[in-house]
Design a protein around this motif. Structure first.
Motif, mmCIF file in Angstrom:
data_model
loop_
_atom_site.group_PDB
_atom_site.id
_atom_site.type_symbol
_atom_site.label_atom_id
_atom_site.label_comp_id
_atom_site.label_asym_id
_atom_site.label_seq_id
_atom_site.Cartn_x
_atom_site.Cartn_y
_atom_site.Cartn_z
ATOM 1 N N UNK A 1 14.776 22.375 -21.733
ATOM 2 C CA UNK A 1 13.366 22.060 -22.635
ATOM 3 C C UNK A 1 11.932 22.615 -22.279
ATOM 4 N N UNK A 2 12.079 24.003 -22.116
ATOM 5 C CA UNK A 2 10.886 24.009 -21.559
ATOM 6 C C UNK A 2 9.860 24.354 -22.553
ATOM 7 N N UNK A 3 9.986 25.291 -24.056
ATOM 8 C CA UNK A 3 8.980 25.888 -24.720
ATOM 9 C C UNK A 3 10.000 26.347 -25.874
ATOM 10 N N UNK A 4 9.059 26.328 -26.675
ATOM 11 C CA UNK A 4 9.799 27.165 -28.543
ATOM 12 C C UNK A 4 9.874 28.198 -28.624
ATOM 13 N N UNK A 5 10.195 29.159 -29.177
ATOM 14 C CA UNK A 5 9.386 30.405 -29.462
ATOM 15 C C UNK A 5 9.737 31.119 -30.996
ATOM 16 N N UNK A 6 9.263 31.110 -31.917
ATOM 17 C CA UNK A 6 9.630 31.223 -33.379
ATOM 18 C C UNK A 6 9.772 33.060 -33.590
ATOM 19 N N UNK A 7 10.754 33.650 -34.103
ATOM 20 C CA UNK A 7 11.079 34.533 -34.345
ATOM 21 C C UNK A 7 10.561 34.410 -36.311
ATOM 22 N N UNK A 8 10.351 35.507 -36.753
ATOM 23 C CA UNK A 8 10.360 36.320 -37.927
ATOM 24 C C UNK A 8 11.522 36.984 -38.236
ATOM 25 N N UNK A 9 12.318 37.806 -38.648
ATOM 26 C CA UNK A 9 12.719 38.949 -39.441
ATOM 27 C C UNK A 9 12.980 39.487 -37.910
ATOM 28 N N UNK A 10 13.377 38.744 -36.764
ATOM 29 C CA UNK A 10 13.657 40.005 -35.628
ATOM 30 C C UNK A 10 12.170 39.394 -34.470
ATOM 31 N N UNK A 11 11.049 39.129 -34.932
ATOM 32 C CA UNK A 11 10.094 40.026 -34.218
ATOM 33 C C UNK A 11 9.046 38.180 -33.764
ATOM 34 N N UNK A 12 9.061 38.339 -32.771
ATOM 35 C CA UNK A 12 8.378 37.026 -32.398
ATOM 36 C C UNK A 12 6.853 37.122 -32.372
ATOM 37 N N UNK A 13 7.437 35.458 -33.349
ATOM 38 C CA UNK A 13 5.916 35.117 -33.764
ATOM 39 C C UNK A 13 4.598 34.503 -32.528
ATOM 40 N N UNK A 14 5.236 33.317 -31.981
ATOM 41 C CA UNK A 14 4.394 32.740 -30.993
ATOM 42 C C UNK A 14 5.457 31.946 -30.262
ATOM 43 N N UNK A 15 5.012 31.276 -29.503
ATOM 44 C CA UNK A 15 5.850 30.145 -27.977
ATOM 45 C C UNK A 15 4.898 29.116 -28.157
ATOM 46 N N UNK A 16 5.287 28.216 -28.558
ATOM 47 C CA UNK A 16 5.313 27.039 -29.237
ATOM 48 C C UNK A 16 5.321 24.998 -27.458
ATOM 49 N N UNK A 17 4.806 24.963 -26.796
ATOM 50 C CA UNK A 17 5.098 23.471 -26.489
ATOM 51 C C UNK A 17 5.244 22.368 -27.089
ATOM 52 N N UNK A 18 6.002 21.372 -26.221
ATOM 53 C CA UNK A 18 5.676 20.363 -27.540
ATOM 54 C C UNK A 18 5.533 20.505 -28.929
ATOM 55 N N UNK A 19 5.936 21.422 -29.783
ATOM 56 C CA UNK A 19 5.644 21.251 -30.939
ATOM 57 C C UNK A 19 7.247 21.140 -31.625
ATOM 58 N N UNK A 20 7.339 20.639 -33.131
ATOM 59 C CA UNK A 20 7.444 21.567 -33.875
ATOM 60 C C UNK A 20 7.386 21.930 -34.767
ATOM 61 N N UNK A 21 6.638 22.653 -35.244
ATOM 62 C CA UNK A 21 5.928 23.040 -36.470
ATOM 63 C C UNK A 21 5.148 24.011 -36.163
ATOM 64 N N UNK A 22 5.694 25.232 -37.807
ATOM 65 C CA UNK A 22 4.384 26.049 -37.178
ATOM 66 C C UNK A 22 4.350 26.561 -38.516
ATOM 67 N N UNK A 23 2.981 26.964 -38.602
ATOM 68 C CA UNK A 23 3.059 27.675 -40.592
ATOM 69 C C UNK A 23 2.690 29.614 -39.917
ATOM 70 N N UNK A 24 3.506 30.338 -40.933
ATOM 71 C CA UNK A 24 3.345 31.676 -40.760
ATOM 72 C C UNK A 24 2.385 31.023 -41.769
ATOM 73 N N UNK A 25 0.340 32.304 -41.263
ATOM 74 C CA UNK A 25 -0.031 32.646 -42.444
ATOM 75 C C UNK A 25 0.117 33.682 -43.108
ATOM 76 N N UNK A 26 0.673 34.765 -42.710
ATOM 77 C CA UNK A 26 1.066 36.015 -42.951
ATOM 78 C C UNK A 26 2.734 36.871 -43.400
#
Length: 186
Positions: A142-167
């Motif tokens: 594993x290198x990075x996590x990529x977070x998607x919402x409804x098929x759209x990329x929101x962010x790429x994270x390294x070493x984190x397993x949490x994300x807050x979607x503010x929109x």
């Protein structure tokens, strides 16, 4: 270890030869990826096949320590975990593998790799936001996590397993993908 005895009855001679036949050492398989087949909502286990080993006849696949499958060496390096007791939307599962030769000798067990279990809930800190939390993916690749919402990329994270979607945008259809470093799947 084998012992061969040859006797020539006409000459009354006997010859004994001891020899040891050593089977080639089997390398432990390396699981590259555990992911969800979105069409069937079942886990897929993908491994790196040992191209240098001609001794491997098949692999066994274990989920949470119980053997659930067997795959011949010469097939694709993907196992579809379609057993009825699997529900990847309810929890994370841990997979391991072993390689076997035709004599039944096995390799060491592979490093365990777990599936990602994603949870989403409304934020108590940021009103109107969605908090995502997922299980750590432990493949070693594993290198990075990529977070998607409804098929759209929101962010790429390294070493984190949490994300807050503010929109957030309804419907809330989130998924987390992994970016594997320096991996070639065969």
């Amino acid at each position: 270890h084998y012992s061969l005895t040859v006797t020539d009855l006409t000459a009354n001679c006997t010859s004994i030869r001891d020899t040891e036949i050593v089977a080639p050492r089997l390398n432990a398989p390396q699981i590259a990826l555990v992911t969800i087949d979105s069409k069937f909502a079942k886990n897929l286990v993908v491994w790196l096949r040992d191209k240098d080993s001609t001794a491997v006849s098949h692999y066994t696949i274990m989920r949470d320590g119980v053997q659930i499958g067997k795959m011949p060496y010469r097939t694709t390096s993907i196992f579809h975990d379609t057993l009825p007791d699997l529900d990847p939307t309810s929890r994370s599962y841990t997979y391991t593998m072993r390689a076997f030769n035709a004599c039944g000798d096995s390799s060491a067990q592979s490093q365990p790799v777990n599936s990602i279990y994603l949870q989403a809930h409304e934020s108590k800190v940021w009103a109107g936001s969605i908090e995502l939390q997922w299980s750590n993916y432990n493949s070693g690749l594993i290198n990075k996590y990529i977070v998607y919402r409804n098929g759209e990329k929101l962010t790429t994270l390294t070493g984190q397993t949490m994300f807050t979607d503010r929109t957030p945008v309804k419907p809330y259809n989130y998924y987390v993908a992994v970016d594997l470093k320096d991996s070639i799947l065969v």
